[in-house]
Design a protein around this motif. Structure first.
Motif, PDB file in Angstrom:
ATOM      1  N   LEU A 206       0.874  -1.176   0.000  1.00 29.77           N
ATOM      2  CA  LEU A 206       0.000   0.000   0.000  1.00 29.77           C
ATOM      3  C   LEU A 206       0.908   1.221   0.000  1.00 29.77           C
ATOM      4  O   LEU A 206       1.640   1.459   0.964  1.00 29.77           O
ATOM      5  N   ILE A 207       0.894   1.990  -1.105  1.00 23.57           N
ATOM      6  CA  ILE A 207       1.859   3.066  -1.310  1.00 23.57           C
ATOM      7  C   ILE A 207       1.138   4.346  -1.729  1.00 23.57           C
ATOM      8  O   ILE A 207       0.222   4.302  -2.569  1.00 23.57           O
ATOM      9  N   LYS A 221      -4.647   5.290   7.345  1.00 20.22           N
ATOM     10  CA  LYS A 221      -4.335   3.979   6.784  1.00 20.22           C
ATOM     11  C   LYS A 221      -4.706   2.895   7.778  1.00 20.22           C
ATOM     12  O   LYS A 221      -4.505   3.048   8.990  1.00 20.22           O
ATOM     13  N   GLU A 222      -5.225   1.802   7.264  1.00 18.44           N
ATOM     14  CA  GLU A 222      -5.542   0.619   8.067  1.00 18.44           C
ATOM     15  C   GLU A 222      -5.081  -0.598   7.277  1.00 18.44           C
ATOM     16  O   GLU A 222      -5.493  -0.796   6.122  1.00 18.44           O
ATOM     17  N   VAL A 223      -4.244  -1.441   7.873  1.00 21.80           N
ATOM     18  CA  VAL A 223      -3.701  -2.605   7.182  1.00 21.80           C
ATOM     19  C   VAL A 223      -3.804  -3.819   8.094  1.00 21.80           C
ATOM     20  O   VAL A 223      -3.399  -3.783   9.251  1.00 21.80           O
ATOM     21  N   ASP A 224      -4.352  -4.920   7.565  1.00 26.45           N
ATOM     22  CA  ASP A 224      -4.432  -6.188   8.291  1.00 26.45           C
ATOM     23  C   ASP A 224      -4.189  -7.304   7.286  1.00 26.45           C
ATOM     24  O   ASP A 224      -5.038  -7.599   6.440  1.00 26.45           O
ATOM     25  N   LEU A 225      -3.018  -7.938   7.361  1.00 26.37           N
ATOM     26  CA  LEU A 225      -2.621  -8.947   6.382  1.00 26.37           C
ATOM     27  C   LEU A 225      -2.371 -10.303   7.042  1.00 26.37           C
ATOM     28  O   LEU A 225      -1.568 -11.101   6.569  1.00 26.37           O
ATOM     29  N   GLU A 226      -3.073 -10.596   8.122  1.00 25.84           N
ATOM     30  CA  GLU A 226      -2.858 -11.828   8.860  1.00 25.84           C
ATOM     31  C   GLU A 226      -3.875 -12.891   8.455  1.00 25.84           C
ATOM     32  O   GLU A 226      -5.044 -12.592   8.197  1.00 25.84           O
ATOM     33  N   GLY A 227      -3.432 -14.150   8.398  1.00 30.20           N
ATOM     34  CA  GLY A 227      -4.316 -15.268   8.179  1.00 30.20           C
ATOM     35  C   GLY A 227      -4.919 -15.308   6.788  1.00 30.20           C
ATOM     36  O   GLY A 227      -4.326 -14.824   5.818  1.00 30.20           O
ATOM     37  N   ASN A 228      -6.123 -15.876   6.698  1.00 27.97           N
ATOM     38  CA  ASN A 228      -6.796 -16.026   5.408  1.00 27.97           C
ATOM     39  C   ASN A 228      -7.687 -14.842   5.057  1.00 27.97           C
ATOM     40  O   ASN A 228      -8.349 -14.856   4.026  1.00 27.97           O
ATOM     41  N   GLU A 229      -7.733 -13.840   5.909  1.00 28.76           N
ATOM     42  CA  GLU A 229      -8.431 -12.590   5.610  1.00 28.76           C
ATOM     43  C   GLU A 229      -7.409 -11.464   5.550  1.00 28.76           C
ATOM     44  O   GLU A 229      -6.601 -11.306   6.466  1.00 28.76           O
ATOM     45  N   GLU A 230      -7.455 -10.697   4.471  1.00 29.64           N
ATOM     46  CA  GLU A 230      -6.555  -9.552   4.338  1.00 29.64           C
ATOM     47  C   GLU A 230      -7.375  -8.330   3.947  1.00 29.64           C
ATOM     48  O   GLU A 230      -8.327  -8.438   3.173  1.00 29.64           O
ATOM     49  N   THR A 232      -6.997  -3.780   3.484  1.00 28.18           N
ATOM     50  CA  THR A 232      -6.283  -2.515   3.606  1.00 28.18           C
ATOM     51  C   THR A 232      -7.246  -1.377   3.309  1.00 28.18           C
ATOM     52  O   THR A 232      -8.183  -1.523   2.521  1.00 28.18           O
ATOM     53  N   LEU A 233      -6.996  -0.260   3.945  1.00 27.97           N
ATOM     54  CA  LEU A 233      -7.781   0.949   3.713  1.00 27.97           C
ATOM     55  C   LEU A 233      -6.839   2.140   3.722  1.00 27.97           C
ATOM     56  O   LEU A 233      -5.928   2.215   4.547  1.00 27.97           O
ATOM     57  N   ALA A 234      -7.040   3.067   2.793  1.00 27.88           N
ATOM     58  CA  ALA A 234      -6.280   4.321   2.804  1.00 27.88           C
ATOM     59  C   ALA A 234      -7.216   5.440   2.373  1.00 27.88           C
ATOM     60  O   ALA A 234      -8.005   5.286   1.445  1.00 27.88           O
ATOM     61  N   GLU A 235      -7.122   6.563   3.064  1.00 26.80           N
ATOM     62  CA  GLU A 235      -7.935   7.731   2.732  1.00 26.80           C
ATOM     63  C   GLU A 235      -7.074   8.985   2.891  1.00 26.80           C
ATOM     64  O   GLU A 235      -6.456   9.192   3.946  1.00 26.80           O
ATOM     65  N   PHE A 236      -7.028   9.801   1.840  1.00 28.20           N
ATOM     66  CA  PHE A 236      -6.233  11.027   1.860  1.00 28.20           C
ATOM     67  C   PHE A 236      -7.088  12.189   1.357  1.00 28.20           C
ATOM     68  O   PHE A 236      -7.835  12.050   0.381  1.00 28.20           O
ATOM     69  N   ARG A 237      -6.939  13.325   2.022  1.00 28.28           N
ATOM     70  CA  ARG A 237      -7.558  14.576   1.589  1.00 28.28           C
ATOM     71  C   ARG A 237      -6.482  15.646   1.528  1.00 28.28           C
ATOM     72  O   ARG A 237      -5.524  15.629   2.318  1.00 28.28           O
ATOM     73  N   GLY A 238      -6.629  16.579   0.614  1.00 28.65           N
ATOM     74  CA  GLY A 238      -5.630  17.638   0.514  1.00 28.65           C
ATOM     75  C   GLY A 238      -5.993  18.643  -0.563  1.00 28.65           C
ATOM     76  O   GLY A 238      -7.134  18.702  -1.025  1.00 28.65           O
ATOM     77  N   TYR A 239      -4.997  19.421  -0.956  1.00 26.47           N
ATOM     78  CA  TYR A 239      -5.233  20.426  -1.993  1.00 26.47           C
ATOM     79  C   TYR A 239      -3.952  20.720  -2.755  1.00 26.47           C
ATOM     80  O   TYR A 239      -2.831  20.507  -2.259  1.00 26.47           O
ATOM     81  N   PHE A 240      -4.157  21.194  -3.961  1.00 30.16           N
ATOM     82  CA  PHE A 240      -3.070  21.660  -4.826  1.00 30.16           C
ATOM     83  C   PHE A 240      -3.177  23.179  -4.945  1.00 30.16           C
ATOM     84  O   PHE A 240      -4.267  23.736  -5.080  1.00 30.16           O
ATOM     85  N   GLN A 241      -2.011  23.845  -4.949  1.00 23.51           N
ATOM     86  CA  GLN A 241      -1.989  25.299  -5.118  1.00 23.51           C
ATOM     87  C   GLN A 241      -0.675  25.705  -5.774  1.00 23.51           C
ATOM     88  O   GLN A 241       0.398  25.288  -5.338  1.00 23.51           O
ATOM     89  N   ARG A 242      -0.775  26.542  -6.848  1.00 25.54           N
ATOM     90  CA  ARG A 242       0.419  26.979  -7.560  1.00 25.54           C
ATOM     91  C   ARG A 242       0.158  28.340  -8.192  1.00 25.54           C
ATOM     92  O   ARG A 242      -0.893  28.566  -8.798  1.00 25.54           O
ATOM     93  N   TYR A 243       1.127  29.227  -8.066  1.00 23.30           N
ATOM     94  CA  TYR A 243       1.027  30.579  -8.634  1.00 23.30           C
ATOM     95  C   TYR A 243       1.638  30.588 -10.040  1.00 23.30           C
ATOM     96  O   TYR A 243       2.713  30.031 -10.270  1.00 23.30           O
ATOM     97  N   PHE A 244       0.925  31.232 -10.991  1.00 17.32           N
ATOM     98  CA  PHE A 244       1.389  31.335 -12.376  1.00 17.32           C
ATOM     99  C   PHE A 244       1.619  32.811 -12.717  1.00 17.32           C
ATOM    100  O   PHE A 244       0.680  33.600 -12.771  1.00 17.32           O
ATOM    101  N   GLU A 245       2.881  33.146 -12.919  1.00 17.27           N
ATOM    102  CA  GLU A 245       3.230  34.527 -13.250  1.00 17.27           C
ATOM    103  C   GLU A 245       2.717  34.906 -14.636  1.00 17.27           C
ATOM    104  O   GLU A 245       2.256  36.026 -14.852  1.00 17.27           O
ATOM    105  N   LYS A 246       2.789  33.948 -15.576  1.00 16.12           N
ATOM    106  CA  LYS A 246       2.329  34.183 -16.937  1.00 16.12           C
ATOM    107  C   LYS A 246       1.086  33.338 -17.225  1.00 16.12           C
ATOM    108  O   LYS A 246       0.829  32.349 -16.549  1.00 16.12           O
ATOM    109  N   GLN A 247       0.322  33.743 -18.241  1.00 14.36           N
ATOM    110  CA  GLN A 247      -0.835  32.967 -18.651  1.00 14.36           C
ATOM    111  C   GLN A 247      -0.381  31.572 -19.083  1.00 14.36           C
ATOM    112  O   GLN A 247       0.654  31.411 -19.737  1.00 14.36           O
TER     113      GLN A 247
END
Length: 304
Positions: A206-207, A221-230, A232-247
Protein backbone atom coordinates in the motif's frame (compact mmCIF):
# COMPACT_ATOMS: atom_id res chain seq x y z
CA UNK A 1 -12.47 7.54 14.22
CA UNK A 2 -14.68 8.69 11.34
CA UNK A 3 -12.46 6.97 8.78
CA UNK A 4 -12.28 3.77 10.84
CA UNK A 5 -16.06 3.54 11.11
CA UNK A 6 -16.36 4.08 7.35
CA UNK A 7 -13.90 1.23 6.77
CA UNK A 8 -15.58 -1.11 9.25
CA UNK A 9 -19.01 -0.55 7.73
CA UNK A 10 -17.88 -1.19 4.14
CA UNK A 11 -15.72 -4.18 5.03
CA UNK A 12 -18.37 -5.77 7.24
CA UNK A 13 -21.14 -5.44 4.67
CA UNK A 14 -19.03 -6.88 1.88
CA UNK A 15 -17.77 -9.87 3.83
CA UNK A 16 -21.04 -10.86 5.52
CA UNK A 17 -22.36 -12.98 2.58
CA UNK A 18 -19.10 -14.92 2.41
CA UNK A 19 -19.01 -15.64 6.14
CA UNK A 20 -22.58 -16.95 5.95
CA UNK A 21 -21.86 -19.36 3.08
CA UNK A 22 -18.31 -20.50 3.81
CA UNK A 23 -19.54 -22.63 6.72
CA UNK A 24 -21.05 -25.00 4.18
CA UNK A 25 -17.65 -26.04 2.80
CA UNK A 26 -15.58 -28.09 5.22
CA UNK A 27 -13.98 -30.43 2.69
CA UNK A 28 -10.45 -29.42 1.54
CA UNK A 29 -11.52 -30.05 -2.06
CA UNK A 30 -14.14 -27.28 -1.91
CA UNK A 31 -13.68 -23.57 -1.39
CA UNK A 32 -15.39 -20.26 -0.74
CA UNK A 33 -13.44 -17.17 -1.71
CA UNK A 34 -14.04 -13.44 -1.90
CA UNK A 35 -12.21 -10.30 -3.11
CA UNK A 36 -13.21 -6.68 -3.50
CA UNK A 37 -11.67 -3.39 -4.64
CA UNK A 38 -13.35 -0.07 -3.83
CA UNK A 39 -11.80 3.21 -4.99
CA UNK A 40 -12.86 6.85 -5.09
CA UNK A 41 -11.39 10.17 -6.23
CA UNK A 42 -13.05 13.59 -6.00
CA UNK A 43 -11.71 16.93 -7.31
CA UNK A 44 -13.57 20.10 -6.28
CA UNK A 45 -13.31 23.85 -5.57
CA UNK A 46 -11.22 24.86 -8.58
CA UNK A 47 -9.99 28.47 -8.41
CA UNK A 48 -7.95 30.80 -10.62
CA UNK A 49 -9.11 29.54 -14.03
CA UNK A 50 -10.46 31.44 -17.04
CA UNK A 51 -12.10 28.44 -18.69
CA UNK A 52 -12.21 24.69 -18.28
CA UNK A 53 -13.39 21.53 -19.99
CA UNK A 54 -13.66 17.96 -18.71
CA UNK A 55 -13.76 14.77 -20.76
CA UNK A 56 -14.01 11.25 -19.36
CA UNK A 57 -13.98 7.56 -20.18
CA UNK A 58 -15.30 4.69 -18.06
CA UNK A 59 -14.92 0.92 -18.63
CA UNK A 60 -15.71 -2.26 -16.74
CA UNK A 61 -15.23 -6.00 -17.36
CA UNK A 62 -16.62 -9.09 -15.63
CA UNK A 63 -15.64 -12.67 -16.47
CA UNK A 64 -16.11 -16.02 -14.79
CA UNK A 65 -15.70 -19.74 -15.41
CA UNK A 66 -17.09 -22.74 -13.51
CA UNK A 67 -16.08 -26.34 -14.23
CA UNK A 68 -18.45 -28.26 -11.97
CA UNK A 69 -22.24 -28.37 -11.73
CA UNK A 70 -22.19 -27.14 -8.12
CA UNK A 71 -19.64 -24.37 -8.68
CA UNK A 72 -20.76 -20.76 -8.51
CA UNK A 73 -19.19 -17.37 -9.20
CA UNK A 74 -20.82 -14.05 -8.31
CA UNK A 75 -19.54 -10.87 -10.03
CA UNK A 76 -20.24 -7.23 -9.23
CA UNK A 77 -18.70 -4.23 -10.97
CA UNK A 78 -20.14 -0.71 -10.61
CA UNK A 79 -17.84 2.02 -11.99
CA UNK A 80 -19.03 5.65 -11.94
CA UNK A 81 -17.69 8.88 -13.42
CA UNK A 82 -19.30 12.31 -12.98
CA UNK A 83 -17.96 15.66 -14.23
CA UNK A 84 -19.17 19.24 -14.39
CA UNK A 85 -17.70 22.28 -16.14
CA UNK A 86 -19.76 24.87 -14.24
CA UNK A 87 -18.75 24.75 -11.49
CA UNK A 88 -15.75 22.60 -12.42
CA UNK A 89 -15.59 19.32 -10.52
CA UNK A 90 -14.86 15.67 -11.21
CA UNK A 91 -15.67 12.44 -9.40
CA UNK A 92 -14.97 8.74 -10.05
CA UNK A 93 -15.90 5.77 -7.92
CA UNK A 94 -16.03 1.98 -8.23
CA UNK A 95 -17.20 -1.00 -6.21
CA UNK A 96 -15.79 -4.23 -7.69
CA UNK A 97 -16.26 -7.60 -6.02
CA UNK A 98 -16.13 -11.29 -6.91
CA UNK A 99 -16.93 -14.37 -4.84
CA UNK A 100 -16.85 -18.06 -5.61
CA UNK A 101 -18.09 -21.32 -4.13
CA UNK A 102 -17.26 -24.90 -5.09
CA UNK A 103 -14.21 -26.81 -6.29
CA UNK A 104 -13.16 -25.44 -9.68
CA UNK A 105 -13.81 -21.86 -10.71
CA UNK A 106 -12.26 -18.53 -11.52
CA UNK A 107 -13.86 -15.09 -11.33
CA UNK A 108 -12.43 -11.77 -12.46
CA UNK A 109 -13.69 -8.15 -12.38
CA UNK A 110 -11.85 -5.09 -13.61
CA UNK A 111 -12.63 -1.42 -14.20
CA UNK A 112 -10.79 1.73 -15.18
CA UNK A 113 -11.71 5.36 -15.69
CA UNK A 114 -9.92 8.39 -17.06
CA UNK A 115 -10.81 12.05 -16.60
CA UNK A 116 -8.98 14.76 -18.55
CA UNK A 117 -9.47 18.43 -17.72
CA UNK A 118 -7.96 21.34 -19.63
CA UNK A 119 -7.63 24.74 -17.93
CA UNK A 120 -6.68 28.26 -19.03
CA UNK A 121 -4.94 30.04 -16.15
CA UNK A 122 -4.76 33.83 -16.13
CA UNK A 123 -1.46 35.68 -15.64
CA UNK A 124 -0.79 36.45 -11.99
CA UNK A 125 -3.37 33.89 -10.84
CA UNK A 126 -3.06 31.11 -8.30
CA UNK A 127 -4.54 27.85 -9.55
CA UNK A 128 -5.87 25.60 -6.79
CA UNK A 129 -8.32 22.78 -6.07
CA UNK A 130 -9.22 20.35 -3.29
CA UNK A 131 -9.21 16.57 -3.57
CA UNK A 132 -10.18 13.49 -1.59
CA UNK A 133 -9.20 9.88 -2.29
CA UNK A 134 -10.25 6.52 -0.89
CA UNK A 135 -8.96 2.98 -1.53
CA UNK A 136 -10.40 -0.09 0.19
CA UNK A 137 -9.21 -3.64 -0.63
CA UNK A 138 -10.12 -7.00 0.89
CA UNK A 139 -9.68 -10.74 0.29
CA UNK A 140 -10.82 -13.91 2.06
CA UNK A 141 -10.24 -17.63 1.42
CA UNK A 142 -10.82 -20.89 3.29
CA UNK A 143 -7.40 -22.49 2.76
CA UNK A 144 -4.17 -21.58 0.99
CA UNK A 145 -2.71 -22.32 -1.54
CA UNK A 146 -5.62 -24.30 -3.02
CA UNK A 147 -7.66 -21.11 -3.21
CA UNK A 148 -6.37 -17.70 -4.15
CA UNK A 149 -7.88 -14.22 -3.96
CA UNK A 150 -6.39 -10.94 -5.11
CA UNK A 151 -7.53 -7.31 -4.99
CA UNK A 152 -5.72 -4.27 -6.26
CA UNK A 153 -6.44 -0.68 -7.16
CA UNK A 154 -4.84 2.66 -7.79
CA UNK A 155 -5.93 6.29 -7.86
CA UNK A 156 -3.87 9.16 -9.25
CA UNK A 157 -3.90 12.59 -10.82
CA UNK A 158 -1.21 14.47 -12.74
CA UNK A 159 -0.92 18.09 -13.88
CA UNK A 160 0.98 19.03 -17.05
CA UNK A 161 1.92 22.39 -18.58
CA UNK A 162 0.48 22.28 -22.11
CA UNK A 163 0.92 26.00 -22.89
CA UNK A 164 3.12 25.21 -25.91
CA UNK A 165 0.49 23.03 -27.59
CA UNK A 166 -1.57 24.87 -30.27
CA UNK A 167 -5.19 25.40 -29.30
CA UNK A 168 -6.49 23.62 -32.40
CA UNK A 169 -4.66 20.40 -31.50
CA UNK A 170 -5.81 20.27 -27.86
CA UNK A 171 -8.93 18.16 -28.69
CA UNK A 172 -6.70 15.51 -30.27
CA UNK A 173 -4.44 15.56 -27.22
CA UNK A 174 -7.39 15.03 -24.87
CA UNK A 175 -8.78 12.17 -26.98
CA UNK A 176 -5.39 10.49 -26.99
CA UNK A 177 -5.03 10.84 -23.22
CA UNK A 178 -8.42 9.21 -22.65
CA UNK A 179 -7.26 6.20 -24.66
CA UNK A 180 -3.79 6.15 -23.09
CA UNK A 181 -3.04 8.46 -20.12
CA UNK A 182 0.67 7.65 -20.47
CA UNK A 183 0.87 8.96 -24.04
CA UNK A 184 1.86 12.48 -22.98
CA UNK A 185 5.62 12.92 -23.21
CA UNK A 186 6.10 15.53 -20.52
CA UNK A 187 7.23 15.66 -16.91
CA UNK A 188 4.27 16.47 -14.64
CA UNK A 189 4.19 19.77 -12.79
CA UNK A 190 2.47 18.07 -9.90
CA UNK A 191 1.05 14.65 -8.98
CA UNK A 192 -0.64 12.48 -6.37
CA UNK A 193 -0.91 8.67 -6.43
CA UNK A 194 -2.29 5.95 -4.18
CA UNK A 195 -1.88 2.25 -5.04
CA UNK A 196 -2.47 -1.02 -3.24
CA UNK A 197 -2.32 -4.77 -3.83
CA UNK A 198 -3.24 -7.67 -1.56
CA UNK A 199 -2.89 -11.29 -2.57
CA UNK A 200 -3.36 -14.41 -0.45
CA UNK A 201 -0.18 -15.76 -2.10
CA UNK A 202 1.82 -12.69 -1.02
CA UNK A 203 3.23 -9.54 -2.67
CA UNK A 204 1.13 -7.11 -0.61
CA UNK A 205 1.69 -3.35 -0.61
CA UNK A 206 0.00 0.00 0.00
CA UNK A 207 1.86 3.07 -1.31
CA UNK A 208 1.06 6.76 -1.64
CA UNK A 209 3.24 9.45 -3.26
CA UNK A 210 2.82 13.13 -4.05
CA UNK A 211 4.81 16.11 -5.27
CA UNK A 212 5.92 18.87 -2.90
CA UNK A 213 3.18 21.31 -3.95
CA UNK A 214 0.46 18.88 -2.86
CA UNK A 215 -0.60 19.51 0.74
CA UNK A 216 -2.22 16.63 2.63
CA UNK A 217 -4.70 17.91 5.20
CA UNK A 218 -5.95 14.50 6.34
CA UNK A 219 -4.65 10.96 5.99
CA UNK A 220 -5.57 7.55 7.35
CA UNK A 221 -4.34 3.98 6.78
CA UNK A 222 -5.54 0.62 8.07
CA UNK A 223 -3.70 -2.61 7.18
CA UNK A 224 -4.43 -6.19 8.29
CA UNK A 225 -2.62 -8.95 6.38
CA UNK A 226 -2.86 -11.83 8.86
CA UNK A 227 -4.32 -15.27 8.18
CA UNK A 228 -6.80 -16.03 5.41
CA UNK A 229 -8.43 -12.59 5.61
CA UNK A 230 -6.55 -9.55 4.34
CA UNK A 231 -7.70 -5.97 4.14
CA UNK A 232 -6.28 -2.51 3.61
CA UNK A 233 -7.78 0.95 3.71
CA UNK A 234 -6.28 4.32 2.80
CA UNK A 235 -7.93 7.73 2.73
CA UNK A 236 -6.23 11.03 1.86
CA UNK A 237 -7.56 14.58 1.59
CA UNK A 238 -5.63 17.64 0.51
CA UNK A 239 -5.23 20.43 -1.99
CA UNK A 240 -3.07 21.66 -4.83
CA UNK A 241 -1.99 25.30 -5.12
CA UNK A 242 0.42 26.98 -7.56
CA UNK A 243 1.03 30.58 -8.63
CA UNK A 244 1.39 31.33 -12.38
CA UNK A 245 3.23 34.53 -13.25
CA UNK A 246 2.33 34.18 -16.94
CA UNK A 247 -0.84 32.97 -18.65
CA UNK A 248 -0.75 29.18 -18.96
CA UNK A 249 -2.68 26.19 -20.22
CA UNK A 250 -2.75 23.23 -17.82
CA UNK A 251 -3.97 19.69 -18.47
CA UNK A 252 -5.15 17.48 -15.61
CA UNK A 253 -5.21 13.69 -15.97
CA UNK A 254 -7.05 11.69 -13.27
CA UNK A 255 -7.19 7.89 -13.28
CA UNK A 256 -8.86 5.20 -11.19
CA UNK A 257 -8.22 1.45 -11.55
CA UNK A 258 -9.64 -1.58 -9.75
CA UNK A 259 -9.33 -5.34 -10.07
CA UNK A 260 -10.48 -8.35 -8.04
CA UNK A 261 -9.97 -12.06 -8.74
CA UNK A 262 -10.70 -15.41 -7.07
CA UNK A 263 -9.56 -18.90 -8.08
CA UNK A 264 -10.18 -22.39 -6.68
CA UNK A 265 -8.62 -24.96 -9.02
CA UNK A 266 -8.05 -28.68 -8.62
CA UNK A 267 -4.79 -30.03 -10.16
CA UNK A 268 -6.74 -31.86 -12.88
CA UNK A 269 -8.26 -28.59 -14.10
CA UNK A 270 -5.11 -26.51 -14.33
CA UNK A 271 -5.10 -26.78 -18.13
CA UNK A 272 -8.67 -25.50 -18.32
CA UNK A 273 -7.73 -22.51 -16.20
CA UNK A 274 -4.79 -21.75 -18.45
CA UNK A 275 -7.17 -21.79 -21.40
CA UNK A 276 -9.50 -19.49 -19.50
CA UNK A 277 -6.82 -16.88 -18.96
CA UNK A 278 -6.01 -17.13 -22.65
CA UNK A 279 -9.65 -16.24 -23.34
CA UNK A 280 -9.29 -13.27 -20.99
CA UNK A 281 -6.37 -11.96 -23.01
CA UNK A 282 -8.28 -12.33 -26.28
CA UNK A 283 -11.32 -10.60 -24.82
CA UNK A 284 -9.23 -7.72 -23.53
CA UNK A 285 -7.85 -7.13 -27.03
CA UNK A 286 -11.36 -7.00 -28.45
CA UNK A 287 -12.55 -4.65 -25.65
CA UNK A 288 -15.89 -6.40 -25.17
CA UNK A 289 -17.47 -7.85 -22.06
CA UNK A 290 -18.03 -11.59 -21.78
CA UNK A 291 -19.35 -14.14 -19.36
CA UNK A 292 -18.24 -17.78 -19.58
CA UNK A 293 -20.73 -20.31 -18.30
CA UNK A 294 -20.68 -24.06 -17.78
CA UNK A 295 -23.48 -26.35 -18.93
CA UNK A 296 -23.96 -30.05 -19.66
CA UNK A 297 -22.49 -29.76 -23.15
CA UNK A 298 -19.36 -27.89 -22.09
CA UNK A 299 -18.16 -24.32 -21.73
CA UNK A 300 -20.12 -21.58 -23.42
CA UNK A 301 -18.99 -17.98 -23.96
CA UNK A 302 -21.71 -15.36 -24.24
CA UNK A 303 -21.06 -11.83 -25.55
CA UNK A 304 -22.88 -9.23 -23.43
Amino acid sequence: MKQYLRFAKRFGLLFTPLVATSVLFTSPSQAATFAFSDGELSLTDFNGILSTEFNSDNNGETKGITLGKNDFVNLQNIPTVETSNSPPKAFTDVVSSVSGEGRNYTGFVKSDSEIVGNFDIGAGKTFSFNFSSFLNLGTQIDASPVENAQAKGDIAFYLYDTSNIPEQTLPDLITGLLDNPNSIKKTPLSFFSLAGNINTLGNDFLINKNSSDITLSESYKEVDLEGNEEKTLAEFRGYFQRYFEKQANITLIATRRSQARVTAPEPSTSLALVLFFGLLAIANKGRFRTKILNNSSGIKMVKL
